[in-house]
Write a protein that holds these residues in place. Structure first.
Motif, PDB file in Angstrom:
ATOM      1  N   TRP A 200       0.841  -1.194   0.000  1.00  0.00           N
ATOM      2  CA  TRP A 200       0.000   0.000   0.000  1.00  0.00           C
ATOM      3  C   TRP A 200       0.884   1.254   0.000  1.00  0.00           C
ATOM      4  O   TRP A 200       0.628   2.209  -0.725  1.00  0.00           O
ATOM      5  CB  TRP A 200      -0.900  -0.066   1.229  1.00  0.00           C
ATOM      6  CG  TRP A 200      -1.921   1.012   1.395  1.00  0.00           C
ATOM      7  CD1 TRP A 200      -2.246   2.020   0.531  1.00  0.00           C
ATOM      8  CD2 TRP A 200      -2.785   1.167   2.525  1.00  0.00           C
ATOM      9  NE1 TRP A 200      -3.249   2.807   1.055  1.00  0.00           N
ATOM     10  CE2 TRP A 200      -3.602   2.298   2.274  1.00  0.00           C
ATOM     11  CE3 TRP A 200      -2.947   0.458   3.715  1.00  0.00           C
ATOM     12  CZ2 TRP A 200      -4.559   2.736   3.200  1.00  0.00           C
ATOM     13  CZ3 TRP A 200      -3.907   0.895   4.629  1.00  0.00           C
ATOM     14  CH2 TRP A 200      -4.706   2.022   4.372  1.00  0.00           C
ATOM     15  N   ILE A 201       1.929   1.252   0.828  1.00  0.00           N
ATOM     16  CA  ILE A 201       2.790   2.427   0.957  1.00  0.00           C
ATOM     17  C   ILE A 201       3.490   2.765  -0.364  1.00  0.00           C
ATOM     18  O   ILE A 201       3.882   3.916  -0.592  1.00  0.00           O
ATOM     19  CB  ILE A 201       3.822   2.214   2.085  1.00  0.00           C
ATOM     20  CG1 ILE A 201       4.477   3.541   2.473  1.00  0.00           C
ATOM     21  CG2 ILE A 201       4.873   1.179   1.683  1.00  0.00           C
ATOM     22  CD1 ILE A 201       5.386   3.438   3.689  1.00  0.00           C
ATOM     23  N   TRP A 202       3.657   1.802  -1.259  1.00  0.00           N
ATOM     24  CA  TRP A 202       4.298   2.024  -2.549  1.00  0.00           C
ATOM     25  C   TRP A 202       3.302   2.537  -3.580  1.00  0.00           C
ATOM     26  O   TRP A 202       3.627   3.413  -4.388  1.00  0.00           O
ATOM     27  CB  TRP A 202       4.948   0.728  -3.030  1.00  0.00           C
ATOM     28  CG  TRP A 202       5.517   0.746  -4.417  1.00  0.00           C
ATOM     29  CD1 TRP A 202       5.190  -0.078  -5.449  1.00  0.00           C
ATOM     30  CD2 TRP A 202       6.543   1.616  -4.920  1.00  0.00           C
ATOM     31  NE1 TRP A 202       5.936   0.209  -6.567  1.00  0.00           N
ATOM     32  CE2 TRP A 202       6.775   1.257  -6.259  1.00  0.00           C
ATOM     33  CE3 TRP A 202       7.264   2.667  -4.365  1.00  0.00           C
ATOM     34  CZ2 TRP A 202       7.715   1.909  -7.056  1.00  0.00           C
ATOM     35  CZ3 TRP A 202       8.207   3.326  -5.158  1.00  0.00           C
ATOM     36  CH2 TRP A 202       8.417   2.943  -6.489  1.00  0.00           C
ATOM     37  N   HIS A 203       2.099   2.030  -3.540  1.00  0.00           N
ATOM     38  CA  HIS A 203       1.121   2.369  -4.579  1.00  0.00           C
ATOM     39  C   HIS A 203       0.289   3.602  -4.243  1.00  0.00           C
ATOM     40  O   HIS A 203      -0.404   4.117  -5.124  1.00  0.00           O
ATOM     41  CB  HIS A 203       0.206   1.171  -4.842  1.00  0.00           C
ATOM     42  CG  HIS A 203       0.884   0.053  -5.572  1.00  0.00           C
ATOM     43  ND1 HIS A 203       1.099   0.064  -6.925  1.00  0.00           N
ATOM     44  CD2 HIS A 203       1.423  -1.111  -5.113  1.00  0.00           C
ATOM     45  CE1 HIS A 203       1.718  -1.053  -7.292  1.00  0.00           C
ATOM     46  NE2 HIS A 203       1.924  -1.780  -6.205  1.00  0.00           N
ATOM     47  N   GLU A 204       0.333   4.069  -3.000  1.00  0.00           N
ATOM     48  CA  GLU A 204      -0.373   5.309  -2.676  1.00  0.00           C
ATOM     49  C   GLU A 204       0.586   6.481  -2.820  1.00  0.00           C
ATOM     50  O   GLU A 204       1.677   6.489  -2.240  1.00  0.00           O
ATOM     51  CB  GLU A 204      -0.953   5.284  -1.265  1.00  0.00           C
ATOM     52  CG  GLU A 204      -1.734   6.559  -0.962  1.00  0.00           C
ATOM     53  CD  GLU A 204      -2.523   6.507   0.337  1.00  0.00           C
ATOM     54  OE1 GLU A 204      -3.414   5.633   0.439  1.00  0.00           O
ATOM     55  OE2 GLU A 204      -2.247   7.333   1.231  1.00  0.00           O
TER      56      GLU A 204
ATOM     57  N   GLY B 140      -2.476  11.024  -1.855  1.00  0.00           N
ATOM     58  CA  GLY B 140      -3.513  10.082  -1.449  1.00  0.00           C
ATOM     59  C   GLY B 140      -4.096   9.274  -2.581  1.00  0.00           C
ATOM     60  O   GLY B 140      -4.850   8.321  -2.339  1.00  0.00           O
ATOM     61  N   GLU B 141      -3.773   9.622  -3.824  1.00  0.00           N
ATOM     62  CA  GLU B 141      -4.269   8.847  -4.955  1.00  0.00           C
ATOM     63  C   GLU B 141      -3.499   7.529  -5.062  1.00  0.00           C
ATOM     64  O   GLU B 141      -2.361   7.406  -4.601  1.00  0.00           O
ATOM     65  CB  GLU B 141      -4.114   9.650  -6.251  1.00  0.00           C
ATOM     66  CG  GLU B 141      -5.027  10.864  -6.328  1.00  0.00           C
ATOM     67  CD  GLU B 141      -6.493  10.481  -6.264  1.00  0.00           C
ATOM     68  OE1 GLU B 141      -6.901   9.596  -7.049  1.00  0.00           O
ATOM     69  OE2 GLU B 141      -7.219  11.046  -5.418  1.00  0.00           O
TER      70      GLU B 141
ATOM     71  N   THR C   9      -1.293   1.033 -11.895  1.00  0.00           N
ATOM     72  CA  THR C   9      -1.120   0.730 -13.315  1.00  0.00           C
ATOM     73  C   THR C   9       0.163   1.291 -13.891  1.00  0.00           C
ATOM     74  O   THR C   9       0.410   1.152 -15.095  1.00  0.00           O
ATOM     75  CB  THR C   9      -2.315   1.285 -14.117  1.00  0.00           C
ATOM     76  OG1 THR C   9      -2.382   2.709 -13.929  1.00  0.00           O
ATOM     77  CG2 THR C   9      -3.621   0.642 -13.663  1.00  0.00           C
ATOM     78  N   GLY C  10       0.996   1.934 -13.080  1.00  0.00           N
ATOM     79  CA  GLY C  10       2.285   2.404 -13.555  1.00  0.00           C
ATOM     80  C   GLY C  10       2.268   3.761 -14.212  1.00  0.00           C
ATOM     81  O   GLY C  10       3.238   4.142 -14.870  1.00  0.00           O
ATOM     82  N   ARG C  11       1.218   4.556 -14.024  1.00  0.00           N
ATOM     83  CA  ARG C  11       1.165   5.858 -14.690  1.00  0.00           C
ATOM     84  C   ARG C  11       2.222   6.822 -14.144  1.00  0.00           C
ATOM     85  O   ARG C  11       2.648   7.738 -14.846  1.00  0.00           O
ATOM     86  CB  ARG C  11      -0.233   6.472 -14.571  1.00  0.00           C
ATOM     87  CG  ARG C  11      -0.714   6.735 -13.151  1.00  0.00           C
ATOM     88  CD  ARG C  11      -2.131   7.285 -13.129  1.00  0.00           C
ATOM     89  NE  ARG C  11      -2.642   7.436 -11.781  1.00  0.00           N
ATOM     90  CZ  ARG C  11      -2.387   8.485 -11.005  1.00  0.00           C
ATOM     91  NH1 ARG C  11      -1.651   9.485 -11.467  1.00  0.00           N
ATOM     92  NH2 ARG C  11      -2.891   8.550  -9.785  1.00  0.00           N
ATOM     93  N   THR C  12       2.654   6.629 -12.893  1.00  0.00           N
ATOM     94  CA  THR C  12       3.669   7.507 -12.311  1.00  0.00           C
ATOM     95  C   THR C  12       5.044   6.863 -12.262  1.00  0.00           C
ATOM     96  O   THR C  12       6.040   7.549 -12.078  1.00  0.00           O
ATOM     97  CB  THR C  12       3.271   7.915 -10.880  1.00  0.00           C
ATOM     98  OG1 THR C  12       3.203   6.734 -10.060  1.00  0.00           O
ATOM     99  CG2 THR C  12       1.944   8.638 -10.860  1.00  0.00           C
TER     100      THR C  12
ATOM    101  N   GLY D 267     -10.048  -2.630  -2.098  1.00  0.00           N
ATOM    102  CA  GLY D 267     -11.000  -2.602  -3.205  1.00  0.00           C
ATOM    103  C   GLY D 267     -10.311  -2.329  -4.535  1.00  0.00           C
ATOM    104  O   GLY D 267     -10.623  -2.947  -5.560  1.00  0.00           O
ATOM    105  N   ALA D 268      -9.336  -1.409  -4.512  1.00  0.00           N
ATOM    106  CA  ALA D 268      -8.598  -1.102  -5.738  1.00  0.00           C
ATOM    107  C   ALA D 268      -7.758  -2.298  -6.188  1.00  0.00           C
ATOM    108  O   ALA D 268      -7.666  -2.597  -7.391  1.00  0.00           O
ATOM    109  CB  ALA D 268      -7.715   0.120  -5.509  1.00  0.00           C
ATOM    110  N   VAL D 269      -7.147  -2.997  -5.232  1.00  0.00           N
ATOM    111  CA  VAL D 269      -6.356  -4.174  -5.591  1.00  0.00           C
ATOM    112  C   VAL D 269      -7.258  -5.271  -6.155  1.00  0.00           C
ATOM    113  O   VAL D 269      -6.908  -5.945  -7.135  1.00  0.00           O
ATOM    114  CB  VAL D 269      -5.569  -4.685  -4.374  1.00  0.00           C
ATOM    115  CG1 VAL D 269      -4.839  -5.982  -4.715  1.00  0.00           C
ATOM    116  CG2 VAL D 269      -4.567  -3.637  -3.900  1.00  0.00           C
ATOM    117  N   CYS D 270      -8.420  -5.451  -5.543  1.00  0.00           N
ATOM    118  CA  CYS D 270      -9.350  -6.480  -6.033  1.00  0.00           C
ATOM    119  C   CYS D 270      -9.768  -6.217  -7.479  1.00  0.00           C
ATOM    120  O   CYS D 270     -10.005  -7.162  -8.241  1.00  0.00           O
ATOM    121  CB  CYS D 270     -10.577  -6.557  -5.133  1.00  0.00           C
ATOM    122  SG  CYS D 270     -10.260  -7.309  -3.517  1.00  0.00           S
TER     123      CYS D 270
END
Length: 756
Positions: A72-76, A80-81, A85-88, A167-170
C-alpha cells in the motif's frame, strides 16, 4: 539480464491455469492434486526491465507460482491517490507484472496487506494514516503508546482507508483469477497480532477497551466484568483505567486470560471482515492467513500465532493457514520444532484445509548483510522435504530474489528516503541476490524441486504414517502475549508456561519423539475436550490415538484435565512431563488429573547456589526401570505416590520419586516430573514401550541425527530421510518390518527419498 535467461523469456503457450479446489486436505487444479511451489519476487524492488529475468530464473528452478507483497505504501502517492497501473512509475504496474507471470506459465499469489511487514516503513502502511488517524495507534498498558507501528484493526478511519486500498487491488486481481487467469490465492493482511505480541502491547485504546468491556459483559454480565476489574459502576474512564492497569490484582490471572481470549476473538472478527470484503469484491480463489511465531532459529513460540489466529480460519470454506518459518540451519536443536509445528498447524485445520507455508525461509540466512550467520544450502532442502512429507501442499520460498528499495515520494525525514529501512539493497540472503546472481542456495533449490517433482503424485496426495501416539496441543498454554509489566503473579505464570509447555523443559519431549524415530499427529486437546467451545468452532476433532504425550506447566484447563482422566480410565494412556497441573488458566485451583491418580507434590528440587551452598538435582532409575547412569536435571518435582504406582525415577538427594507409572481404570499414566535429557533416547524408548508404543519405522544407526517421515498414498509409499547431524550416519531402516534401506551411510547433511 543474465545470459542464461536471455533466450528463455518468451511466453509459453500453456500457462498454468485451472479451477482451484480444496478437498480432503489437498489442493486440486482441475481435479488433479497438485503441489504449488512458489517463490517470493518483489516486483517493486526490481527495475521493470528485470522482471522477466527474475521470473525466468524462478521458472528454471522448477517453481510454478510467484508470490509478492503488494505494498500500500508504494502504490499510494503523496496526494492520497492510488497508482496500480504504472502511470507515475513503471514499477507500480501491478497488472503488467501479473500478466507477465501468466505469459511465462507462472501462477500468482497476491499478498496485498494492508500490513505487509517486509522491512517496509510503517510495516507497509502509508504515513498519512498515522497523521490523519493518530487515535488509531493503540495505547497499551497504563496508557503508554505502542512502540511499534501497530494500529487498531477496527478503527473506522483505518478500516475505511484499508477497504479503499483493498477494493482497488481487487479490481486488478478479480479479472485475473483462476481458472481463466494466473491468480490462485489472496492473502488477508499479514502476521495479524504479531506487533502486539512482540511488544507486550495489547490494543487498549478507547475503541478497543469499549469492545473489550462489551465482550466481557456479554460473557460475565456488566457487574461480573466490573468485578473482574476490581471496580464498580459503569463509568468508562474508571473502567478503562482498570483495564490498562491490569485489572483486579486479586484476580490478575483471570483478567489476563480474558484479555487473551478477547484479543483472539477480536483478530478473528477483523480477518473475517476482510474475508467478507474480498469475497464481495469478486475474489473467489482461496484466501490465506499468515501465521507468525518463529524466531531466533527456533519454533517454540510458533504456536502463539496459531493460538492467536486459528479461530480466524479453522473450518472456514476456502480459507487456508500458512506458516511463517524462519529456523536457520536445521539441526538436532530445532528439527523437532519444525516437525511439531507442522503437526500443530495441521491439527487445528478443518478436513478440507491443507496446510501451507507462506514464508518458507530459503537462502544463506545472512539477513543483516553482516555475516551474522550463514545457513548451508542443505538447510532449505531438509526443511522442505520434512514439511512436504507432513502434508503441506503449498510452499512459498521467502525471499527468492533480492532487489533494491526504491525512493519513496513524500518519505518522512527519517534518515533514509527509501521505501524500507534496510538501505538500498534488500534480500541479501536470497537464492538470487539483489543483482540477479544465483547463490549456492539457488542450485540446491533447483535440484530439490526436480527431486520433489518426481514424487509429486505421492506428496500431493499422501499422508504421513504415524504411530499410535498423539502430541497434545493446548492452545491456551500459548496465550502469553500480554503481561502487565508490574504484575508478578502473571509473570510467574508466564515463566512457568514458557518453561514446560509444548516440547517440554529443555525441549526433551519433542526431541525424544522426533530423534527417537516416532511419528505423531498433534491432538487439539481443547477442541476434543470441549467441542462446543468457541475455540473448537468450525471443525470436528478426530478420534484420539491410544497414547497421548503432553508437556504441561502447573496450568492446565479443567476440561482438558477431565478429558485426559477419562481417556486413561477408558483404556488410553498418557505420558505427561513437566509439572503436576494444579490450576486452571484463570488461576482457579484444579487438580482433577493428579487426584485421579492419587499423586501430589512433595516440593521441587532445583539448581541453586545461595547462602546454603550449591545444589544440583540428579536422578536415578528405580525398580525395573534402570538407566545406564545417574542423570543431572535442572529441576525435579518430588512426588507423594499411592500404593499401586510404580516408581521409575528418584531424586538422589531426597530419595523421593520424581517419575512414576500409575494405573487408572483400563489405562495408565507415566508422569515424568524432571527434565529428563533427550540425548538418552533409549531411556525414552523404554518409557514409550511401557505404554505399549513402538515406532513403526525402525532405524538401526550408529549415531543420533536421522529423521524420517513415512508417507503413504494411492500412488505409492515414500520414506523421507534426512541427516541433520554434522557427521555421517550409518543405518539400516525398515517400515512395519519391511526393510526399506539396507545398511548404508548417510552423509552429513544428506538425505534420501526411499520408496517401498
Amino acid at each position: 539480464m543474465s545470459p542464461a535467461a536471455e533466450s528463455d523469456t518468451r511466453p509459453v503457450d500453456d500457462p498454468r491455469r485451472g479451477h482451484i479446489a480444496l478437498r480432503s486436505g489437498r489442493i486440486e487444479v482441475d481435479a488433479t492434486p497438485t503441489l504449488m511451489l512458489s517463490g517470493e519476487v518483489h516486483y517493486f524492488r526490481l527495475r521493470r526491465d528485470d522482471w522477466a529475468d527474475r521470473l525466468v530464473q524462478a521458472r528454471d528452478a522448477g517453481l510454478d507460482t510467484i508470490a509478492s507483497y503488494i505494498p500500500w505504501i508504494w502504490h499510494e502517492l503523496p496526494d492520497g491517490e492510488l497508482d496500480l497501473t504504472g502511470r507515475t512509475c513503471p514499477e507500480r504496474d501491478l497488472p503488467a507484472f501479473i500478466d507477465l507471470c501468466d505469459s511465462l506459465g507462472l501462477r500468482f499469489l497476491a499478498r496485498p496487506g494492508p500490513f505487509v511487514m517486509a522491512e517496509l516503513k510503517n510495516e507497509g502502511i502509508p504515513h498519512r494514516i498515522y497523521r490523519e488517524h493518530p487515535d488509531a495507534h493503540p495505547a497499551g498498558w497504563d496508557g503508554a503508546a505502542a512502540t511499534t507501528e501497530d494500529l487498531d484493526y477496527h478503527h473506522p478511519g483505518f478500516l475505511a482507508a484499508a477497504e479503499r486500498w483493498l477494493g482497488a487491488v481487487c479490481e486488478v486481481l478479480a479479472p485475473r483469477q483462476a481458472p481463466d487467469g494466473p491468480v490462485v490465492g489472496v492473502q488477508l493482511d499479514n502476521e495479524v497480532g504479531m506487533l502486539a505480541w512482540v511488544s507486550n502491547t495489547p490494543h487498549l485504546d478507547d475503541l478497543a477497551i469499549g469492545n473489550f468491556l462489551a465482550w466481557l459483559a456479554d460473557r460475565h454480565t456488566t457487574e461480573g466484568a466490573a468485578k473482574l476489574l476490581g471496580t464498580t459502576g459503569d463509568d468508562f474512564g474508571r473502567l478503562a483505567a482498570a483495564v490498562r492497569s491490569g485489572g483486579d490484582p486479586a484476580r490478575t490471572l483471570a483478567f489476563h486470560q480474558e484479555l487473551g481470549l478477547w484479543a483472539r476473538d477480536d483478530f478473528a472478527k477483523y480477518l473475517q471482515h476482510l474475508e467478507s470484503f474480498t469475497r464481495e469484491h469478486g475474489i473467489s480463489v482461496p484466501l490465506l492467513i499468515n501465521v507468525h511465531g518463529t524466531g531466533g532459529g527456533r519454533g517454540t513460540t510458533f504456536p502463539i500465532g496459531i493460538s492467536q489466529l486459528a479461530p480466524s480460519y479453522r473450518g472456514r470454506h476456502g480459507v487456508l493457514a500458512g506458516s511463517d518459518y524462519y529456523l536457520g540451519e536445521l539441526t538436532v536443536q530445532n528439527v523437532a520444532d519444525l516437525y511439531l509445528c507442522n503437526a500443530i498447524l495441521a491439527c487445528v485445520n478443518g478436513p478440507d484445509q491443507p496446510a501451507t507455508s507462506l514464508e518458507f525461509e530459503v537462502g544463506t540466512g545472512d539477513y543483516g548483510d553482516n555475516l551474522d550467520g550463514l545457513s548451508s544450502p542443505e538447510s532449505g532442502v531438509h526443511k522442505t522435504l520434512l514439511t512436504l512429507g507432513q502434508g503441506n501442499r503449498l510452499i512459498n520460498y521467502y525471499l527468492l530474489t533480492g532487489g533494491r528499495n526504491p525512493v519513496l515520494e513524500g518519505s518522512e525525514d527519517d534518515g533514509i528516503p527509501r521505501i524500507a529501512f534496510t538501505g538500498e539493497r534488500h534480500g541479501f540472503a536470497a537464492p538470487i541476490d539483489p543483482e540477479g546472481r544465483a547463490t549456492p542456495a539457488y542450485d540446491a533449490l533447483a535440484n530439490l524441486i526436480k527431486e520433489v517433482r518426481a514424487y509429486e503424485p505421492i506428496l500431493a496426495t499422501g499422508r504421513q504414517l504415524t504411530d499410535d501416539l498423539g502430541f497434545g496441543f493446548v492452545a491456551d498454554h500459548y496465550l502469553t502475549e500480554y503481561a502487565h509489566p508490574t504484575d508478578t503473579a502473571r509473570r510467574a505464570q508466564v515463566d512457568d508456561l514458557v518453561r514446560y509447555r509444548g516440547f517440554g523443559a529443555r525441549d526433551a519431549l519433542g526431541r525424544a519423539i522426533v530423534l527417537g524415530g516416532y511419528h505423531v499427529d498433534a491432538v487439539d486437546l481443547q477442541a476434543i475436550a470441549d467441542p462446543e467451545s468457541a475455540w473448537a468452532a468450525g471443525t470436528t476433532a478426530p478420534e484420539a490415538p491410544r497414547t497421548i504425550v503432553l508437556s504441561t506447566p502447573r496450568t492446565l484447563g479443567q476440561k482438558v484435565q477431565q478429558w485426559l482422566t477419562d481417556h486413561v480410565r477408558n483404556g488410553g494412556n498418557l505420558l505427561l512431563t513437566g509439572m503436576l497441573p494444579d490450576r486452571d488458566h484463570d488461576g482457579t485451583p484444579c487438580t482433577i488429573l493428579a487426584d485421579a491418580f492419587g499423586l501430589s507434590s512433595a516440593g521441587v528440587r532445583a539448581d541453586r547456589r545461595d547462602d546454603s551452598g550449591p545444589y544440583w538435582p540428579t536422578v536415578t532409575g528405580s525398580g525395573d526401570f534402570s538407566i545406564d547412569a545417574d542423570l543431572r536435571v535442572a529441576s525435579a518435582q518430588l512426588l507423594k505416590v499411592p500404593d499401586g504406582a510404580t516408581v521409575l525415577l528418584r531424586e538422589i538427594g531426597s530419595g523421593l520419586p520424581c517419575a512414576v507409572q500409575a494405573p487408572l481404570g483400563a489405562g495408565s499414566m507415566i508422569f515424568v516430573g524432571c527434565d529428563f535429557p533427550a540425548a538418552h533416547l533409549d531411556n525414552w524408548r523404554n518409557l514409550f514401550a511401557r505404554l505399549g508404543v513402538s515406532p513403526r519405522v525402525r532405524i538401526d544407526a550408529d549415531r543420533t541425527g536421522l529423521v524420517t517421515v513415512p508417507v503413504a498414498s494411492e500412488h505409492g509409499n515414500l520414506l523421507i530421510t534426512v541427516n541433520v547431524a554434522p557427521y555421517p550416519i550409518t543405518a539400516s531402516i525398515s517400515v512395519d518390518g519391511q526393510e526399506v534401506q539396507p545398511s548404508t551411510t548417510f552423509p552429513a547433511r544428506g538425505h534420501a527419498l526411499l520408496q517401498w
